[in-house]
Design a protein around this motif. Structure first.
Motif, short mmCIF file in Angstrom:
data_model
loop_
_atom_site.label_atom_id
_atom_site.label_comp_id
_atom_site.label_asym_id
_atom_site.label_seq_id
_atom_site.Cartn_x
_atom_site.Cartn_y
_atom_site.Cartn_z
N SER A 30 0.82 -1.21 0.00
CA SER A 30 0.00 0.00 0.00
C SER A 30 0.85 1.25 0.00
O SER A 30 2.03 1.23 0.35
CB SER A 30 -0.91 0.01 1.23
N ASN A 31 0.22 2.36 -0.38
CA ASN A 31 0.87 3.66 -0.34
C ASN A 31 1.36 3.97 1.05
O ASN A 31 2.44 4.53 1.24
CB ASN A 31 -0.13 4.74 -0.78
N GLU A 32 0.54 3.64 2.06
CA GLU A 32 0.90 4.00 3.43
C GLU A 32 2.17 3.29 3.87
O GLU A 32 3.03 3.89 4.52
CB GLU A 32 -0.26 3.67 4.38
N HIS A 33 2.30 2.02 3.53
CA HIS A 33 3.51 1.28 3.90
C HIS A 33 4.73 1.89 3.21
O HIS A 33 5.80 2.02 3.82
CB HIS A 33 3.36 -0.19 3.51
N HIS A 34 4.56 2.27 1.97
CA HIS A 34 5.63 2.92 1.22
C HIS A 34 6.05 4.21 1.92
O HIS A 34 7.25 4.50 2.09
CB HIS A 34 5.14 3.21 -0.20
N ARG A 35 5.06 5.00 2.35
CA ARG A 35 5.37 6.29 2.99
C ARG A 35 5.95 6.13 4.39
O ARG A 35 6.73 6.97 4.84
CB ARG A 35 4.11 7.15 3.01
N ARG A 71 8.08 3.84 5.18
CA ARG A 71 9.51 3.58 4.95
C ARG A 71 10.26 4.84 4.57
O ARG A 71 11.39 5.06 5.00
CB ARG A 71 9.66 2.51 3.88
N VAL A 72 9.62 5.69 3.74
CA VAL A 72 10.26 6.95 3.36
C VAL A 72 10.43 7.84 4.59
O VAL A 72 11.48 8.47 4.78
CB VAL A 72 9.43 7.69 2.28
N LEU A 73 9.40 7.92 5.43
CA LEU A 73 9.47 8.75 6.64
C LEU A 73 10.57 8.25 7.57
O LEU A 73 11.32 9.04 8.14
CB LEU A 73 8.12 8.76 7.35
N LYS A 74 10.67 6.93 7.73
CA LYS A 74 11.73 6.39 8.58
C LYS A 74 13.11 6.75 8.06
O LYS A 74 14.01 7.11 8.84
CB LYS A 74 11.59 4.86 8.68
N ALA A 75 13.29 6.67 6.74
CA ALA A 75 14.59 7.03 6.16
C ALA A 75 14.91 8.49 6.42
O ALA A 75 16.05 8.85 6.77
CB ALA A 75 14.58 6.76 4.66
N LEU A 76 13.89 9.36 6.30
CA LEU A 76 14.11 10.79 6.53
C LEU A 76 14.37 11.07 8.01
O LEU A 76 15.20 11.92 8.36
CB LEU A 76 12.90 11.59 6.05
N LEU A 77 13.68 10.36 8.88
CA LEU A 77 13.90 10.55 10.32
C LEU A 77 15.32 10.16 10.72
O LEU A 77 15.98 10.87 11.50
CB LEU A 77 12.88 9.72 11.12
N TRP A 78 15.81 9.05 10.18
CA TRP A 78 17.19 8.65 10.48
C TRP A 78 18.19 9.68 9.93
O TRP A 78 19.18 10.02 10.58
CB TRP A 78 17.49 7.27 9.90
N THR A 79 17.91 10.18 8.70
CA THR A 79 18.78 11.20 8.12
C THR A 79 18.79 12.45 8.98
O THR A 79 19.86 13.05 9.22
CB THR A 79 18.29 11.56 6.69
N ARG A 127 10.12 5.97 17.17
CA ARG A 127 9.55 4.98 18.08
C ARG A 127 8.09 4.66 17.77
O ARG A 127 7.58 3.62 18.18
CB ARG A 127 9.68 5.47 19.52
N ILE A 128 7.41 5.55 17.03
CA ILE A 128 5.97 5.33 16.79
C ILE A 128 5.62 5.17 15.31
O ILE A 128 4.50 4.80 14.98
CB ILE A 128 5.13 6.49 17.38
N VAL A 129 6.55 5.46 14.41
CA VAL A 129 6.21 5.52 12.98
C VAL A 129 5.70 4.19 12.43
O VAL A 129 4.86 4.17 11.53
CB VAL A 129 7.43 6.02 12.17
N ASP A 130 6.16 3.07 12.97
CA ASP A 130 5.74 1.76 12.45
C ASP A 130 4.33 1.36 12.88
O ASP A 130 3.71 0.51 12.23
CB ASP A 130 6.72 0.68 12.88
N ARG A 131 3.82 1.97 13.94
CA ARG A 131 2.54 1.51 14.47
C ARG A 131 1.43 2.56 14.51
O ARG A 131 0.29 2.21 14.78
CB ARG A 131 2.73 0.94 15.88
N THR A 132 1.77 3.82 14.27
CA THR A 132 0.74 4.85 14.35
C THR A 132 -0.29 4.72 13.22
O THR A 132 0.08 4.55 12.06
CB THR A 132 1.35 6.26 14.34
N PRO A 133 -1.60 4.81 13.54
CA PRO A 133 -2.61 4.82 12.48
C PRO A 133 -2.78 6.20 11.84
O PRO A 133 -3.47 6.34 10.84
CB PRO A 133 -3.89 4.40 13.23
#
Length: 347
Positions: free
Chosen positions: A7-12, A14-22, A58-64
């Protein structure tokens, strides 16, 4: 059943996690550098946002509420970029980050919201750059700001085209993945997706939901006597004939081989049984014309109901399939709507 496409949401996520780590790593690195450069305000902002990034990780993987937290993260993040451009001790190279705004916005917010957020902050970035770094030579200033503006516009345009193409390709892939290639009907994966939505709606609003399982009678004989090409035409013919009788809210799908199913939202057991019988009669009275040959087709069907026969799609499929087998065992060309075979259940 086939798994749905990513889904689009799963894709986003992953993008958000990459940006957060950056942001986390970059915030710590540039925060330390700016301490040595004496840019205390920017260093504090970068350190603060590194902490924000760590909290969001800490919340990006589970937040609705992914879009909400994405905006909570991006709006201050872009605002810090604007502030960095205006600080007197920062280098003009900070503007390189402004060029990433369209890419980030389109990837994480989609076409509609992403284009608006990107346009606002790119314009603010251009104004900040013009105020902070252009001098008194009017011709040079015009050349500099024109090049910067053109580069920003190109990034916006390329990001927009990419996101539009990605969405179109994803939509086409989803259509192909959820459509039976022979008949053009929905397939089992699409049935699972729509059932989940209709099941939630039925439970929320206390409305009925029914399923009809359909099997073409003597389909092997059609293939053996007339060839597989005729068999394919027979499958398409059934889809066309039955769809003419169904409502726009009903969904006919091909499960595979000669097996079909019809999902009936907001349909009572009595209505579902009557509709299944009308589908049987319609197919029986609509022979497939093959040149001079008129091929009469019939079906056997079983009906199942949400609640009475179970809560899941598998429960309903098992009950409807069992009743279809009863219809075939008792002579074919009939509809069975309960496990007790009576005169009301079959022709």
């Amino acid at each position: 059943m086939s798994e749905p496409l990513e889904s689009n949401e799963h894709h986003r996520r992953r993008v958000l996690k990459a940006l957060l780590w950056t942001t986390l790593v970059g915030g710590i690195f540039f925060g330390i550098l700016n301490i040595f450069n004496g840019v205390w305000m920017l260093s504090a902002l970068e350190g603060f946002y590194a902490c924000v990034s760590l909290a969001l990780l800490r919340i990006v993987d589970r937040t609705p509420r992914l879009r909400f937290w994405t905006l909570v993260y991006l709006l201050p993040f872009f605002s810090i970029m604007m502030a960095a451009l205006l600080l007197t001790k920062t280098s003009y190279t900070v503007f390189a980050w402004i060029q990433t705004i369209p890419i980030i916005c389109y990837l994480m917010l989609g076409l509609r919201i992403g284009s608006r957020v990107a346009a606002v902050f790119v314009i603010l970035g251009l104004v900040a750059f013009n105020y902070r770094f252009t001098g008194h030579n009017s011709i040079t200033d015009i050349l500099v700001i024109s090049n910067v503006a053109l580069a920003s516009l190109a990034m916006m345009l390329f990001s927009h085209i990419y996101e539009r193409s990605r969405m179109d390709n994803e939509r086409r892939l989803l259509e192909l993945a959820s459509t039976d290639s022979l008949t053009g009907l929905a397939n089992r994966m699409k049935l699972s997706e729509v059932f989940a939505r209709e099941q939630a709606h039925a439970q929320r609003n206390a409305t009925p939901l029914a399923l009809i399982f359909i099997d073409i009678d003597h389909f092997k004989y059609i293939n053996d006597q007339h060839g597989h090409d005729t068999g394919d035409k027979a499958l398409c013919h059934l889809g066309h004939v039955l769809n003419e009788r169904l409502r726009s809210t009903d969904m006919l799908c091909r499960l595979g081989g000669e097996e079909f199913a019809v999902l009936l939202p907001n349909t009572s057991p009595k209505q579902a049984a009557e509709l299944a019988e009308s589908l049987r009669l319609r197919l029986q009275d609509s022979p497939l014309q093959l040149g001079e040959i008129r091929l009469t087709m019939t079906l056997s069907a079983g009906v199942a109901y949400l609640g009475r026969d179970g809560k899941s799609l598998d429960d309903l499929m098992r009950a409807a399939d069992r009743r279809t087998y009863m219809a075939k065992r008792n002579g074919r060309n009939q509809v069975v709507s309960s496990d007790e075979l009576t005169a009301d259940n079959h022709v």
